[in-house]
Design an enzyme around this catalytic site. Structure first.
Site, short mmCIF file in Angstrom:
data_model
loop_
_atom_site.label_atom_id
_atom_site.label_comp_id
_atom_site.label_asym_id
_atom_site.label_seq_id
_atom_site.Cartn_x
_atom_site.Cartn_y
_atom_site.Cartn_z
N GLU A 83 45.80 21.76 52.54
CA GLU A 83 46.74 21.27 51.54
C GLU A 83 47.49 22.40 50.83
O GLU A 83 48.52 22.15 50.20
CB GLU A 83 46.01 20.41 50.51
CG GLU A 83 45.50 19.11 51.08
CD GLU A 83 44.80 18.24 50.05
OE1 GLU A 83 44.52 18.73 48.93
OE2 GLU A 83 44.53 17.07 50.36
N GLU A 121 49.24 15.87 45.88
CA GLU A 121 49.86 16.35 47.11
C GLU A 121 51.36 16.57 47.00
O GLU A 121 51.92 17.34 47.77
CB GLU A 121 49.58 15.38 48.26
CG GLU A 121 48.11 15.36 48.65
CD GLU A 121 47.87 14.76 50.02
OE1 GLU A 121 48.82 14.20 50.62
OE2 GLU A 121 46.73 14.86 50.48
N ALA A 159 48.80 11.13 50.69
CA ALA A 159 47.70 10.20 50.97
C ALA A 159 46.37 10.90 50.79
O ALA A 159 46.31 12.13 50.76
CB ALA A 159 47.83 9.66 52.40
N ARG A 216 46.93 19.28 60.73
CA ARG A 216 45.76 18.44 61.01
C ARG A 216 44.96 19.06 62.16
O ARG A 216 45.44 19.10 63.29
CB ARG A 216 46.19 17.02 61.37
CG ARG A 216 46.78 16.26 60.19
CD ARG A 216 45.78 16.07 59.09
NE ARG A 216 46.28 15.21 58.02
CZ ARG A 216 45.57 14.88 56.98
NH1 ARG A 216 44.34 15.33 56.83
NH2 ARG A 216 46.08 14.11 56.05
N GLU A 230 46.60 10.86 44.33
CA GLU A 230 47.02 11.57 45.54
C GLU A 230 48.48 11.97 45.48
O GLU A 230 48.86 13.05 45.92
CB GLU A 230 46.73 10.73 46.78
CG GLU A 230 45.26 10.56 47.08
CD GLU A 230 44.56 11.87 47.44
OE1 GLU A 230 45.22 12.85 47.82
OE2 GLU A 230 43.32 11.91 47.33
N GLU A 274 38.05 2.52 59.34
CA GLU A 274 38.93 3.02 58.28
C GLU A 274 40.05 2.03 57.98
O GLU A 274 40.68 1.48 58.88
CB GLU A 274 39.55 4.36 58.67
CG GLU A 274 40.50 4.90 57.60
CD GLU A 274 41.16 6.21 57.99
OE1 GLU A 274 41.82 6.79 57.12
OE2 GLU A 274 41.03 6.64 59.14
N ARG A 327 27.85 0.33 70.97
CA ARG A 327 29.19 0.71 70.54
C ARG A 327 29.07 1.76 69.45
O ARG A 327 28.40 1.53 68.43
CB ARG A 327 29.98 -0.49 70.02
CG ARG A 327 30.30 -1.54 71.09
CD ARG A 327 31.28 -0.98 72.11
NE ARG A 327 31.64 -1.96 73.12
CZ ARG A 327 31.18 -1.96 74.36
NH1 ARG A 327 30.29 -1.05 74.74
NH2 ARG A 327 31.59 -2.86 75.23
#
Length: 196
Positions: free
Chosen positions: A144, A96, A75, A63, A92, A119, A36
């Site tokens: 960003e 941001e 985030a 993205r 953050e 994650e 895996r």
């Protein structure tokens, strides 16, 4: 479940500052050993920042993996050694969205893609919002650099999530969880410092 899914071997294939790609050999029910592949991620935090008018701060960010601009929460990565998760969320939010908050609560935790990654994202609710003074703002670069902050009524954001306009998992979960918490008089919130 009674099977233990023993990991017979663990091999790292790639590593960068955000994640590594690994291959495990795992014993399945019945005894077969399979491989895996998955991503081991540093972890992340996200912020549902609500203003006094019940609007949520959402950003628009490009993205590369999906080759489009998405609606997202402020985030980022848990990539500062020893930094508490609530402090990472505050960092953050400032970096941001140029925002600070006086009130922080834990809203939700999620594994956005457990079939491919370990994650985990911890989502915080930030209230009593103020702006970061101009001279103290973080200089944003790369994707960003073009972040756009939008204040959207929380109920409208819920509608956007349910209509498929907000597809980022953390953002969709965050606005839905915030609306549910609001509708329950904030009784479902946990302290920002709660153990994971």
């Amino acid at each position: 479940m009674s099977h233990t899914y023993e990991v017979r071997s663990h091999t790292e294939r790639l590593r960068n500052r955000v994640f590594s790609i690994v291959t495990d050999e795992v014993v399945m029910p019945g005894g077969e050993v399979v491989t895996r592949d998955y991503m081991v991620h540093v972890g992340a935090v996200g912020v549902v920042a609500l203003d006094a008018d019940g609007r949520v701060a959402l950003v628009r960010q490009y993205r590369p993996a999906v080759r489009t601009v998405l609606w997202e929460l402020p985030a980022g990565l848990v990539d500062v050694a020893g930094e508490p998760l609530a402090a990472a969320a505050a960092r953050e939010l400032a970096e941001e969205a140029d925002l600070v908050a006086a009130r922080w609560d834990l809203l939700a935790e999620l594994h956005p893609s457990p079939g491919a990654s370990n994650e985990k994202i911890r989502l915080f609710l930030a209230r009593e919002i103020a702006t970061v003074p101009e001279a103290e703002r973080h200089e944003r670069t790369h994707e960003e650099a073009e972040l756009e902050l939008h204040w959207i009524d929380l109920d409208e954001a819920v509608g956007m999530a349910l209509a498929g306009e907000i597809t980022n998992a953390a953002a969709a979960c965050g606005v839905l969880a915030a609306a549910r918490a609001r509708d329950r008089g904030w009784s479902t919130l946990r302290p920002a410092s709660a153990a994971t």
